[in-house]
Write a protein that holds these residues in place. Structure first.
Motif, PDB file in Angstrom:
ATOM      1  N   GLY A  41      28.854  26.891  45.444  1.00  0.00           N
ATOM      2  CA  GLY A  41      29.979  26.658  46.063  1.00  0.00           C
ATOM      3  C   GLY A  41      31.636  26.627  45.757  1.00  0.00           C
ATOM      4  N   VAL A  42      31.679  27.729  44.923  1.00  0.00           N
ATOM      5  CA  VAL A  42      33.029  28.211  44.320  1.00  0.00           C
ATOM      6  C   VAL A  42      33.307  29.678  44.697  1.00  0.00           C
ATOM      7  CG1 VAL A  42      33.064  26.153  42.624  1.00  0.00           C
ATOM      8  CG2 VAL A  42      32.228  28.516  42.082  1.00  0.00           C
ATOM      9  N   THR A  43      34.613  29.864  44.437  1.00  0.00           N
ATOM     10  CA  THR A  43      35.220  30.916  44.464  1.00  0.00           C
ATOM     11  C   THR A  43      35.660  31.274  42.749  1.00  0.00           C
ATOM     12  OG1 THR A  43      35.755  31.146  46.698  1.00  0.00           O
ATOM     13  CG2 THR A  43      36.909  32.776  45.247  1.00  0.00           C
ATOM     14  N   LEU A  44      35.094  32.324  42.133  1.00  0.00           N
ATOM     15  CA  LEU A  44      35.606  32.495  40.945  1.00  0.00           C
ATOM     16  C   LEU A  44      37.136  33.037  40.615  1.00  0.00           C
ATOM     17  CD1 LEU A  44      32.211  34.263  39.536  1.00  0.00           C
ATOM     18  CD2 LEU A  44      33.310  31.888  38.898  1.00  0.00           C
ATOM     19  N   PRO A  45      37.936  32.512  39.617  1.00  0.00           N
ATOM     20  CA  PRO A  45      38.995  32.801  39.426  1.00  0.00           C
ATOM     21  C   PRO A  45      39.358  34.541  39.679  1.00  0.00           C
ATOM     22  CG  PRO A  45      38.676  31.192  37.970  1.00  0.00           C
ATOM     23  CD  PRO A  45      37.346  31.794  38.568  1.00  0.00           C
ATOM     24  N   PRO A  46      40.437  35.330  40.202  1.00  0.00           N
ATOM     25  CA  PRO A  46      40.477  36.522  40.435  1.00  0.00           C
ATOM     26  C   PRO A  46      40.349  37.193  39.053  1.00  0.00           C
ATOM     27  CG  PRO A  46      41.984  35.412  41.775  1.00  0.00           C
ATOM     28  CD  PRO A  46      41.500  34.243  40.877  1.00  0.00           C
ATOM     29  N   SER A  47      40.872  36.792  37.957  1.00  0.00           N
ATOM     30  CA  SER A  47      40.902  37.647  36.687  1.00  0.00           C
ATOM     31  C   SER A  47      39.450  37.601  36.164  1.00  0.00           C
ATOM     32  CB  SER A  47      41.951  37.100  35.748  1.00  0.00           C
ATOM     33  OG  SER A  47      41.575  35.533  35.575  1.00  0.00           O
ATOM     34  N   TYR A  48      38.832  36.629  36.058  1.00  0.00           N
ATOM     35  CA  TYR A  48      37.335  36.640  35.835  1.00  0.00           C
ATOM     36  C   TYR A  48      36.503  37.434  36.634  1.00  0.00           C
ATOM     37  CZ  TYR A  48      32.646  34.934  34.310  1.00  0.00           C
ATOM     38  OH  TYR A  48      31.510  35.064  33.902  1.00  0.00           O
ATOM     39  N   ARG A  49      36.534  37.416  37.718  1.00  0.00           N
ATOM     40  CA  ARG A  49      35.951  38.029  38.741  1.00  0.00           C
ATOM     41  C   ARG A  49      36.280  39.607  38.565  1.00  0.00           C
ATOM     42  NH1 ARG A  49      35.448  36.022  44.440  1.00  0.00           N
ATOM     43  NH2 ARG A  49      33.988  37.781  45.497  1.00  0.00           N
ATOM     44  N   ARG A  50      37.411  39.988  38.466  1.00  0.00           N
ATOM     45  CA  ARG A  50      37.669  41.264  38.164  1.00  0.00           C
ATOM     46  C   ARG A  50      37.002  41.727  36.906  1.00  0.00           C
ATOM     47  NH1 ARG A  50      43.539  44.189  39.575  1.00  0.00           N
ATOM     48  NH2 ARG A  50      42.471  46.246  39.375  1.00  0.00           N
ATOM     49  N   PHE A  51      37.012  40.964  35.775  1.00  0.00           N
ATOM     50  CA  PHE A  51      36.490  41.290  34.477  1.00  0.00           C
ATOM     51  C   PHE A  51      35.054  41.725  34.622  1.00  0.00           C
ATOM     52  CE2 PHE A  51      34.122  40.518  30.682  1.00  0.00           C
ATOM     53  CZ  PHE A  51      34.765  41.377  29.936  1.00  0.00           C
ATOM     54  N   ILE A  52      34.235  40.805  35.243  1.00  0.00           N
ATOM     55  CA  ILE A  52      32.968  40.931  35.577  1.00  0.00           C
ATOM     56  C   ILE A  52      32.462  42.092  36.496  1.00  0.00           C
ATOM     57  CG2 ILE A  52      32.213  38.656  34.718  1.00  0.00           C
ATOM     58  CD1 ILE A  52      31.599  37.864  37.424  1.00  0.00           C
ATOM     59  N   THR A  53      33.247  42.231  37.449  1.00  0.00           N
ATOM     60  CA  THR A  53      32.998  43.482  38.433  1.00  0.00           C
ATOM     61  C   THR A  53      33.501  44.911  38.304  1.00  0.00           C
ATOM     62  OG1 THR A  53      34.949  42.762  39.922  1.00  0.00           O
ATOM     63  CG2 THR A  53      32.871  41.870  40.480  1.00  0.00           C
ATOM     64  N   GLU A  54      34.564  44.839  37.142  1.00  0.00           N
ATOM     65  CA  GLU A  54      35.084  46.126  36.703  1.00  0.00           C
ATOM     66  C   GLU A  54      34.929  46.488  35.357  1.00  0.00           C
ATOM     67  OE1 GLU A  54      39.268  46.832  37.945  1.00  0.00           O
ATOM     68  OE2 GLU A  54      38.914  45.610  39.841  1.00  0.00           O
ATOM     69  N   VAL A  55      34.654  45.541  34.325  1.00  0.00           N
ATOM     70  CA  VAL A  55      34.272  45.856  33.068  1.00  0.00           C
ATOM     71  C   VAL A  55      33.042  45.771  32.713  1.00  0.00           C
ATOM     72  CG1 VAL A  55      35.140  45.167  30.779  1.00  0.00           C
ATOM     73  CG2 VAL A  55      36.794  45.327  32.512  1.00  0.00           C
ATOM     74  N   ALA A  56      32.679  44.282  32.539  1.00  0.00           N
ATOM     75  CA  ALA A  56      31.244  44.040  32.200  1.00  0.00           C
ATOM     76  C   ALA A  56      30.637  42.650  32.523  1.00  0.00           C
ATOM     77  CB  ALA A  56      30.947  44.175  30.558  1.00  0.00           C
ATOM     78  N   ASP A  57      29.743  42.653  33.001  1.00  0.00           N
ATOM     79  CA  ASP A  57      29.041  41.152  33.299  1.00  0.00           C
ATOM     80  C   ASP A  57      28.044  40.999  32.093  1.00  0.00           C
ATOM     81  OD1 ASP A  57      28.001  38.567  34.448  1.00  0.00           O
ATOM     82  OD2 ASP A  57      26.079  39.911  34.937  1.00  0.00           O
ATOM     83  N   GLY A  58      28.229  40.375  31.011  1.00  0.00           N
ATOM     84  CA  GLY A  58      27.849  40.237  29.715  1.00  0.00           C
ATOM     85  C   GLY A  58      28.124  41.237  28.835  1.00  0.00           C
ATOM     86  N   LEU A  59      28.187  41.001  27.630  1.00  0.00           N
ATOM     87  CA  LEU A  59      28.811  41.877  26.554  1.00  0.00           C
ATOM     88  C   LEU A  59      28.408  41.579  25.153  1.00  0.00           C
ATOM     89  CD1 LEU A  59      30.555  44.469  26.369  1.00  0.00           C
ATOM     90  CD2 LEU A  59      32.503  43.007  26.530  1.00  0.00           C
TER      91      LEU A  59
END
Length: 148
Positions: A41-59
């Protein structure tokens, strides 16, 4: 505020530095992020969302582990919550402290967090840290939270 091209350059440089550390970069598909957001029930903050969709989801890095989105709803001691164990508005409720906050030195519980059982700590975390999710595990029961 940074321009889009500046952010894109910074993301590119970050990917390059992480690759140089032999980090495996596996971004998360946007549809998975949307599904997770609907579930909680939330929208993730844009900076975090961009990190996990463009860099890595888990590292995995030498001194820290960036927690994958699917594991972000866990206590700092690794007790994973499943959606049925959490109130449906857990992430929607505001995080209460207004200043820097370290749960190990909070007034409740009276003892520091490392002195109480995992079960009591998990229950305390559930009551006190709503509106947060874990994004990085530094080891030794140290974590970084994102306030949603």
């Amino acid at each position: 505020m940074k321009e889009e091209w500046q952010i894109s350059e910074e993301i590119g440089a970050l990917k390059h530095r992480l690759a140089a550390l032999n980090c495996v970069l596996k971004p998360l598909a946007e549809d998975r992020v949307l599904k997770w957001g609907r579930q909680w029930g939330v929208t993730l903050p844009p900076s975090y969302r961009r990190f996990i969709t463009e860099v890595a989801d888990g590292l995995s890095m030498p001194r820290a582990t960036v927690v994958p989105l699917e594991q972000a709803m866990a206590t700092p001691r690794g007790n994973s919550w499943i959606p049925s164990q959490l109130p449906p508005d857990f992430l929607q409720k505001p995080f209460l402290p207004e200043n820097d906050y370290n749960p190990d030195f909070a007034e409740e519980p009276k003892e520091t967090a490392w002195q109480i059982s995992d079960e009591d700590y998990a229950l305390w975390w559930l009551q006190q840290l709503h509106g947060t999710m874990i994004i990085c595990d530094h080891g030794n029961d140290l974590s970084t939270f994102l306030i949603v």
